[in-house]
Scaffold this active site. Structure first.
Site, mmCIF file in Angstrom:
data_model
loop_
_atom_site.group_PDB
_atom_site.id
_atom_site.type_symbol
_atom_site.label_atom_id
_atom_site.label_comp_id
_atom_site.label_asym_id
_atom_site.label_seq_id
_atom_site.Cartn_x
_atom_site.Cartn_y
_atom_site.Cartn_z
ATOM 1 N N HIS A 87 64.458 41.733 51.215
ATOM 2 C CA HIS A 87 64.093 40.853 52.335
ATOM 3 C C HIS A 87 63.246 41.597 53.376
ATOM 4 C CE1 HIS A 87 67.368 38.271 50.796
ATOM 5 N NE2 HIS A 87 68.033 39.406 50.687
ATOM 6 N N SER B 81 36.383 49.270 62.623
ATOM 7 C CA SER B 81 36.133 48.008 63.316
ATOM 8 C C SER B 81 34.855 48.153 64.119
ATOM 9 C CB SER B 81 37.314 47.717 64.243
ATOM 10 O OG SER B 81 36.908 46.867 65.294
ATOM 11 N N LYS C 108 40.354 51.922 65.162
ATOM 12 C CA LYS C 108 40.837 51.271 63.945
ATOM 13 C C LYS C 108 40.410 51.952 62.656
ATOM 14 C CE LYS C 108 42.205 46.917 64.458
ATOM 15 N NZ LYS C 108 43.251 46.314 63.722
ATOM 16 N N GLU D 242 43.490 44.806 51.242
ATOM 17 C CA GLU D 242 43.443 43.396 51.655
ATOM 18 C C GLU D 242 42.537 42.581 50.738
ATOM 19 O OE1 GLU D 242 42.376 43.315 55.821
ATOM 20 O OE2 GLU D 242 44.023 44.662 56.319
ATOM 21 N N TYR E 217 34.375 20.536 19.114
ATOM 22 C CA TYR E 217 33.604 21.073 20.240
ATOM 23 C C TYR E 217 33.129 19.957 21.174
ATOM 24 C CZ TYR E 217 30.023 23.284 23.040
ATOM 25 O OH TYR E 217 29.295 23.735 24.100
ATOM 26 N N LYS F 31 32.685 29.929 30.681
ATOM 27 C CA LYS F 31 32.045 31.239 30.812
ATOM 28 C C LYS F 31 31.986 31.796 32.232
ATOM 29 C CE LYS F 31 29.660 30.324 26.634
ATOM 30 N NZ LYS F 31 30.371 29.018 26.591
HETATM 31 N N1 ARG Z 1 26.012 26.831 25.501
HETATM 32 C C1 ARG Z 1 26.957 26.229 24.641
HETATM 33 C C2 ARG Z 1 28.368 26.626 25.080
HETATM 34 O O1 ARG Z 1 28.466 27.512 25.817
HETATM 35 C C3 ARG Z 1 26.732 26.683 23.245
HETATM 36 C C4 ARG Z 1 27.188 25.715 22.201
HETATM 37 C C5 ARG Z 1 26.289 24.557 22.193
HETATM 38 N N2 ARG Z 1 26.678 23.620 21.207
HETATM 39 C C6 ARG Z 1 26.278 22.360 21.267
HETATM 40 N N3 ARG Z 1 26.690 21.561 20.338
HETATM 41 N N4 ARG Z 1 25.507 21.941 22.236
HETATM 42 O O2 ARG Z 1 29.313 26.013 24.741
#
Ligand code: ARG
Length: 458
Positions: free
Chosen positions: A156, A277, A283, A290, A317, A325
């Site tokens: 605590h 600072s 400081k 942080e 897909y 990404k």
């Molecule tokens: N840039 C696309 C991704 O990152 C690659 C795959 C694209 N595939 C498609 N069927 N358009 O997912």
């Protein structure tokens, strides 16, 4: 706009649509992975007699020259291409002509990007593990140096019982050791190759998926092509593991910030890892700690974001997956940066042993041991707890630490106290009598340290 798929269209893509759809701005990070995947793919195509050895060699040479020219800055990756896959293929055709048009035989960008991402993440998992190992080495060296450095342990955020700095550091060793185990687990589960899954349903060419998996150092091919192109579980696991690393680093940072405060003065962060600072000349701020604490939110955000992106996607897909990404790259760079900086800060941090000891001595961290003293003399623990409670109150009223009391003051509270109480509640006794596995006692710590040393050598 260099696109791979103009054939069935009668109009140019709208410029805004093109920009919205394109991924070249961020997937160019995959150049090495994309080319490595293509190399394996064409070697396999030649082995299976889908293309000739001559064609294979021309394609391989073309891929080599593209990679070399990009690395040497002679070939620029520009947003004239939709993605890194189109960039490589278009440049290959430019360079070697007809054989270049065979590169994509039996392959889709869906299995291609699934492969690129896996290769990229597999490398990142390994690098994260290596950074964690370096952090563990620093933690272990602090442990070895501070087996006898006494400090208060807290619950605590109130002083609880005396421990050692080695013991405290050992707790973090355990956390980051588990983080490394998570990296290993992720690698074991993800190390299967999606290449050859095609768009979703495999292909009619006689692809040898075991061969490409072997060439790319995977345990084998993924077993279902629809899953192969649409699985991002390994990435979610990795982001979850990174979030856990950040959570650990953030807790550690919080402690460093507290320890570095004027009130505690348990540590002094090295000048190289502190900032000043602009207005207050006195400081020296723990900004790095942080920021590590602050950046934790970003990494959690990436995990939540990807979980949310994936939750409504039907097989197989879908373009939503392109969103995996940027957030991952950011979370990876952030976490790796934080581990490295934290390691540097920790390895240069000075521990103020005297202040830690003083703090442990004041604050009744030995109250449990005083109660245990009475238990050893035959009093039931609950009664002993009450007696020591009274004693603590007496000390607070008189502004004294327990060690400062005279024997007659002890006896006034309970006649069972004798001269040996002083030794029984000394910080050293409190710590070194704690011998159970995982406790701060010298013997237990020696075992813990020996096991960590062995672990890091393996
Ligand atoms: N840039 C696309 C991704 O990152 C690659 C795959 C694209 N595939 C498609 N069927 N358009 O997912």
């Amino acid at each position: 706009m260099a696109q791979l798929w103009g054939g069935r269209f009668t109009k140019e893509t709208d410029k805004l649509v093109y920009a919205f759809n394109a991924s070249i701005g961020f997937d160019q990070k995959f150049l090495a992975e994309d080319i490595a995947g293509s190399r394996a793919h064409v070697k396999m195509l030649a082995k299976q007699r889908v293309i000739t050895d001559v064609e294979m060699n021309e394609i391989l040479a073309g891929l080599d020259s593209i990679e070399k020219d990009v690395n040497e800055g002679k070939l620029l990756i520009t947003d004239e291409y939709e993605d890194v896959h189109s960039f490589v293929e278009a440049n290959l055709i430019d360079r070697i002509g007809a054989p270049g048009k065979k590169l994509h035989t039996g392959r889709s960008r869906n299995d291609q990007v699934a492969l690129d991402m896996r290769l990229f993440i597999r490398k990142e998992v390994k690098e994260t593990d290596e950074l964690l190992k370096k952090l563990l080495e620093v933690i272990l060296s602090i442990m070895e140096e501070h087996v006898d450095t006494i400090m208060p342990g807290f619950t605590h955020l109130q002083k609880a019982q005396p421990i050692t700095l080695a013991h405290h550091m050992g707790a973090y060793f355990e956390m980051f050791k588990r983080d490394r185990l998570r990296m290993k687990d992720i690698h074991e589960r993800m190390n299967y190759c999606p290449l050859g899954s095609g768009a979703l349903a495999g292909t009619t060419y006689p692809l040898d998926r075991h061969y490409t998996a072997f060439l790319l150092d995977f345990y084998g091919p993924t077993e279902n092509s629809m899953d192969g192109v649409s699985d991002r579980d390994y990435l979610i696991e990795y982001l979850a593991a990174l979030s856990t690393v950040m959570m650990h680093l953030s807790r550690f940072s919080e402690e460093v910030i507290i320890w570095n405060s004027n009130e505690y003065k348990f540590v002094e962060i090295d000048d190289a890892y502190s900032t000043g600072s602009s207005i207050m000349p006195q400081k020296k701020n723990p900004d790095i700690a942080e920021l590590v604490r602050g950046k934790t939110g970003r990494v959690y955000g990436a995990l939540m974001s990807l979980l949310t992106t994936m939750k409504g996607i039907p097989l197989a897909y879908n373009k939503d997956m392109q969103e995996d990404k940027e957030l991952s790259f950011d979370a990876i760079d952030t976490t790796k940066g934080c581990i490295a900086l934290f390691t540097g800060m920790l390895s240069t941090m000075k521990f103020e042993k005297d202040n830690m000891l003083e703090s442990a001595r004041h604050g009744f961290t030995n109250a449990t041991d005083a109660a245990d003293y009475l238990v050893n003399k035959g009093m039931p623990f609950r009664d002993a707890h009450g007696v020591i409670g009274e004693l603590v109150l007496y000390c607070i009223d008189h502004g004294k630490a327990m060690d400062d009391l005279s024997l007659s003051e002890w006896k006034a509270i309970c006649p069972m106290f004798e001269q040996d109480i002083y030794d029984a509640i000394s910080m050293e006794t409190c710590i070194n009598k704690r011998l159970t596995v995982g406790a701060p006692g010298r013997q237990a710590m020696a075992q813990e340290i020996a096991s960590y040393k062995k672990y890091l050598q393996e």
